[in-house]
Design an enzyme around this catalytic site. Sequence first.
Site, PDB file in Angstrom:
ATOM      1  N   LYS A 257      62.018  10.763 -65.973  1.00  0.00           N
ATOM      2  CA  LYS A 257      61.469  10.977 -67.304  1.00  0.00           C
ATOM      3  C   LYS A 257      60.718  12.302 -67.338  1.00  0.00           C
ATOM      4  O   LYS A 257      59.696  12.467 -66.648  1.00  0.00           O
ATOM      5  CB  LYS A 257      60.549   9.815 -67.682  1.00  0.00           C
ATOM      6  CG  LYS A 257      61.300   8.498 -67.894  1.00  0.00           C
ATOM      7  CD  LYS A 257      62.322   8.631 -69.006  1.00  0.00           C
ATOM      8  CE  LYS A 257      63.104   7.367 -69.264  1.00  0.00           C
ATOM      9  NZ  LYS A 257      64.186   7.588 -70.252  1.00  0.00           N
TER      10      LYS A 257
ATOM     11  N   LYS B  68      72.950   1.782 -76.450  1.00  0.00           N
ATOM     12  CA  LYS B  68      71.957   0.708 -76.346  1.00  0.00           C
ATOM     13  C   LYS B  68      72.307  -0.356 -77.381  1.00  0.00           C
ATOM     14  O   LYS B  68      72.465  -0.046 -78.568  1.00  0.00           O
ATOM     15  CB  LYS B  68      70.552   1.244 -76.635  1.00  0.00           C
ATOM     16  CG  LYS B  68      69.981   2.142 -75.542  1.00  0.00           C
ATOM     17  CD  LYS B  68      68.551   2.529 -75.861  1.00  0.00           C
ATOM     18  CE  LYS B  68      67.853   3.129 -74.655  1.00  0.00           C
ATOM     19  NZ  LYS B  68      68.266   4.500 -74.345  1.00  0.00           N
TER      20      LYS B  68
END
Length: 367
Positions: free
Chosen positions: A165, A265
Amino acid sequence: MKIMRIAVYRVDLPLREGTYSWSSGKSITTYDSTIVRMETDAGLIGYGEVCPLGPAYLPAYAAGVRSGLGELAPHLLGQDPRQIGVIHRVMDERLKGHAYVKSALDMACWDLLGQAAGVPVSTLLGGCQGAAVKVYRAISQDTPERMVERVALYRAEGFRHFQIKVGGDPDLDIARIRAVAARLEPGEVLVADANTSWLSHQAARVVHAIDDIDLYLEQPCQDYGACLDIRRRTRRPFILDESIDGITALLRAHRDQAMDVVNIKLSKVGGLHVARQMRDLCVAMGIAMTIEDSGGGDIATAAIAHLAHSTPEALRFSASDVNGYITVRLADDGPYHDRGWMKAPAAPGLGVTVRPDALGKPVFVVR
Ligand code: MG
């Protein structure tokens, strides 16, 4: 078969690492997950689960899931859960947008369709391809040193695919990427995910500074056009995630050659029904995929596993075991990663047996 009763539960799922951080200082400590239990007049019970990654990741939030379910669930009473196209038409007629809300109900319907047919959802989605699905491990944003330590920890658990990240200060992000990349082992995959948070000039600096590193860049900027511009400025393979929220966005990005990999997703696009359509389009167009969701426990992970495992291996970049990030099990037979791989459950439907004590009292029930 008719839907007779829908119960909605809230379940807090604490994170294994205590906290999970990503771009621009966002973080959560617990998944606030919503579970749908759908009962039918045939005696079959289906489950669905949706868990936004806090309220500031996608345009979705946990209380919104439950509010939206209060809006939609009454309209599904009396419907046949096996007729998933009809279910989606009814949901779209009754609530505009809010794909994440629909995902929970969609998942429960697929669970029931599989149970009624006596086959796992993976069979309904085309059948399992290969022995197991490779899953990635997201590395929470931290100092470069701690991110290197986390990668080593998960490598020891068997993971070979790491999504770090970034999306913070560009100089620190360059240091994060360089530190992790320097210690990668042969065959490992590295993705740097900025989660929309760099401005264009920041993204341009980072992609130039790390141009010698073999990695994938994911969703550098908020704006699709800005991502496309950065895509054209870098030699590195490119992943889009937040920008691709449905079929229209997918087709546009394909026309623009805007990505090499897309992240699908389930809750971002409205559940398995739409995710499967996108998956099949990606197969036809030759776009590799990550099959995942924004969060959740064993039910969401099972749905991911069924779609991922029924996706051709050559197009399967990775998948997420969202239940690998938490400390609570909702089902003992939910899919759980084994040395960085997972399998779709073999039992009919989603193939998970929800623990009787896992859900507590429902937030509300419609019947
Ligand atoms: Mg992402």
